[in-house]
Motif scaffolding. Sequence first.
Motif, PDB file in Angstrom:
ATOM      1  N   UNK A   1      13.106 -19.141 -40.478  1.00 53.76           N
ATOM      2  CA  UNK A   1      12.204 -20.260 -40.787  1.00 53.76           C
ATOM      3  C   UNK A   1      11.035 -19.895 -41.693  1.00 53.76           C
ATOM      4  N   UNK A   2      10.672 -18.623 -41.788  1.00 54.61           N
ATOM      5  CA  UNK A   2       9.566 -18.245 -42.666  1.00 54.61           C
ATOM      6  C   UNK A   2       9.947 -18.345 -44.141  1.00 54.61           C
ATOM      7  N   UNK A   3      11.194 -18.685 -44.421  1.00 54.46           N
ATOM      8  CA  UNK A   3      11.639 -18.911 -45.798  1.00 54.46           C
ATOM      9  C   UNK A   3      12.001 -20.375 -46.035  1.00 54.46           C
ATOM     10  N   UNK A   4      11.721 -21.243 -45.063  1.00 51.68           N
ATOM     11  CA  UNK A   4      12.181 -22.627 -45.145  1.00 51.68           C
ATOM     12  C   UNK A   4      11.007 -23.584 -45.305  1.00 51.68           C
ATOM     13  N   UNK A   5      10.940 -24.224 -46.442  1.00 47.55           N
ATOM     14  CA  UNK A   5       9.947 -25.268 -46.708  1.00 47.55           C
ATOM     15  C   UNK A   5      10.140 -26.390 -45.687  1.00 47.55           C
ATOM     16  N   UNK A   6       9.070 -27.020 -45.175  1.00 45.44           N
ATOM     17  CA  UNK A   6       9.208 -28.053 -44.141  1.00 45.44           C
ATOM     18  C   UNK A   6      10.154 -29.182 -44.559  1.00 45.44           C
ATOM     19  N   UNK A   7      10.992 -29.610 -43.629  1.00 38.92           N
ATOM     20  CA  UNK A   7      11.942 -30.683 -43.924  1.00 38.92           C
ATOM     21  C   UNK A   7      11.223 -31.973 -44.296  1.00 38.92           C
ATOM     22  N   UNK A   8      10.076 -32.223 -43.689  1.00 39.21           N
ATOM     23  CA  UNK A   8       9.308 -33.412 -44.038  1.00 39.21           C
ATOM     24  C   UNK A   8       8.878 -33.413 -45.493  1.00 39.21           C
TER      25      UNK A   8
ATOM     26  N   UNK B   1       0.933 -12.753 -47.815  1.00 38.08           N
ATOM     27  CA  UNK B   1       2.265 -12.850 -48.412  1.00 38.08           C
ATOM     28  C   UNK B   1       2.497 -11.703 -49.401  1.00 38.08           C
ATOM     29  N   UNK B   2       3.728 -11.236 -49.547  1.00 37.95           N
ATOM     30  CA  UNK B   2       4.883 -11.564 -48.702  1.00 37.95           C
ATOM     31  C   UNK B   2       4.911 -10.662 -47.467  1.00 37.95           C
ATOM     32  N   UNK B   3       5.319 -11.213 -46.350  1.00 35.42           N
ATOM     33  CA  UNK B   3       5.410 -10.407 -45.123  1.00 35.42           C
ATOM     34  C   UNK B   3       6.850  -9.996 -44.831  1.00 35.42           C
ATOM     35  N   UNK B   4       7.814 -10.693 -45.445  1.00 33.83           N
ATOM     36  CA  UNK B   4       9.239 -10.413 -45.281  1.00 33.83           C
ATOM     37  C   UNK B   4       9.695 -10.556 -43.818  1.00 33.83           C
ATOM     38  N   UNK B   5       9.003 -11.394 -43.061  1.00 31.16           N
ATOM     39  CA  UNK B   5       9.380 -11.626 -41.665  1.00 31.16           C
ATOM     40  C   UNK B   5      10.231 -12.892 -41.551  1.00 31.16           C
ATOM     41  N   UNK B   6      11.059 -12.937 -40.505  1.00 36.61           N
ATOM     42  CA  UNK B   6      11.890 -14.120 -40.272  1.00 36.61           C
ATOM     43  C   UNK B   6      11.050 -15.308 -39.806  1.00 36.61           C
ATOM     44  N   UNK B   7      10.054 -15.048 -38.985  1.00 39.41           N
ATOM     45  CA  UNK B   7       9.114 -16.066 -38.542  1.00 39.41           C
ATOM     46  C   UNK B   7       7.703 -15.588 -38.857  1.00 39.41           C
ATOM     47  N   UNK B   8       6.777 -16.525 -39.043  1.00 39.43           N
ATOM     48  CA  UNK B   8       5.419 -16.161 -39.434  1.00 39.43           C
ATOM     49  C   UNK B   8       4.742 -15.359 -38.327  1.00 39.43           C
ATOM     50  N   UNK B   9       4.323 -14.131 -38.584  1.00 38.28           N
ATOM     51  CA  UNK B   9       3.670 -13.317 -37.546  1.00 38.28           C
ATOM     52  C   UNK B   9       2.290 -13.854 -37.163  1.00 38.28           C
TER      53      UNK B   9
END
Length: 344
Positions: free
Chosen positions: A197-204, A311-319
């Motif tokens: 999700x840390x690479x996914x722009x909000x669906x809204x 940025x960039x943290x290269x994490x899957x979710x925001x730490x």
Amino acid sequence: MADRSATVGERILVVGPSWVGDMVMAQSALMTLKMRDPRCRISVVAPPWSRPILERMNAIDEVVPLDVGHGEVAWQTRYRTAVTLKGRFDRAIVLPRSWKAALVPFLARIPHRVGFTGEQRVILLNERRDLDKSVLDQTVKRFVSLALPDDEARRGDFDIPHPRLEIDSDNLINLRLSLGLSSRPAVGMMPGAEYGPAKQWPLGYFRELACALVESGHEVRVLGGPKDVEAGDAICRDVPHSHNLCGKTRLADAVDLLADCHQVVTNDSGLMHVAAAVGSRVHAIYGSSSPAYTPPLTERATIHYLALSCSPCFQRTCPLGHTNCLNQLRPAQVLEAMTSSVTP
């Protein structure tokens, strides 16, 4: 008897990566090999899912499917594949850095086996190269460097040809009819990113942008795999002239549908690299990853990256729990860039 060397050059086996985007970027290495020796014959060992991508690359002579799961050892499968390759190749280039990736060329007894040092591959490779990340600072540079002599690769000043996937026009026509697509100028959206999700722009935000584009006369096509169906629904629900194509198309179909899009808006994902390779104007959104490391390989790209202090943290979710690197990039900013972009 005719001299075989007069008609056929070096026989090269390339062990391909296991991700869509990396497989597209690997074409830069394959193109480099062909440009250096147009007579060479290139075979690529790759997962079966990647065949539709590889078959759109004109530098490849043969696809060798290796049906093993990501990260699996699968000794018997790799050995059976290696047996079919014995005596057929002069050199092997191992693009992934895992020891498992080097097994097939070793078991096939290919005389020259090159790859980066890593994961105790001392026996498996007989030309092991150190990875200087300050010189080879992009994934595609690392791939291309393995296709070059070591002294040239170390300098890091070599050309990187941009991937170019071939288009099946007949398939595109059939897709337009079967999917009920319109003649409006199409914009592709790719809301997925396998990494997290840390690479996914909000669906809204995707939905807000889709509504604005439809209002200005565009058709919106949301593309992705079965995992992205719900995301596509969230974007397209009650939005006219929008199509949730996630899970409804094959990878080869995505190639043709993206080539038909005037512009695409995408997270840093495999389909981003596909869109770049078919010539679409790419609006690439970066959150936890870096456009310096895996940029879309095209001159027709606009990078949307806030470059926050975290940025960039290269994490899957925001730490830090806020994902501001994506949440603070508003749809209006992307829409303005799309409006000012020159379309074909």
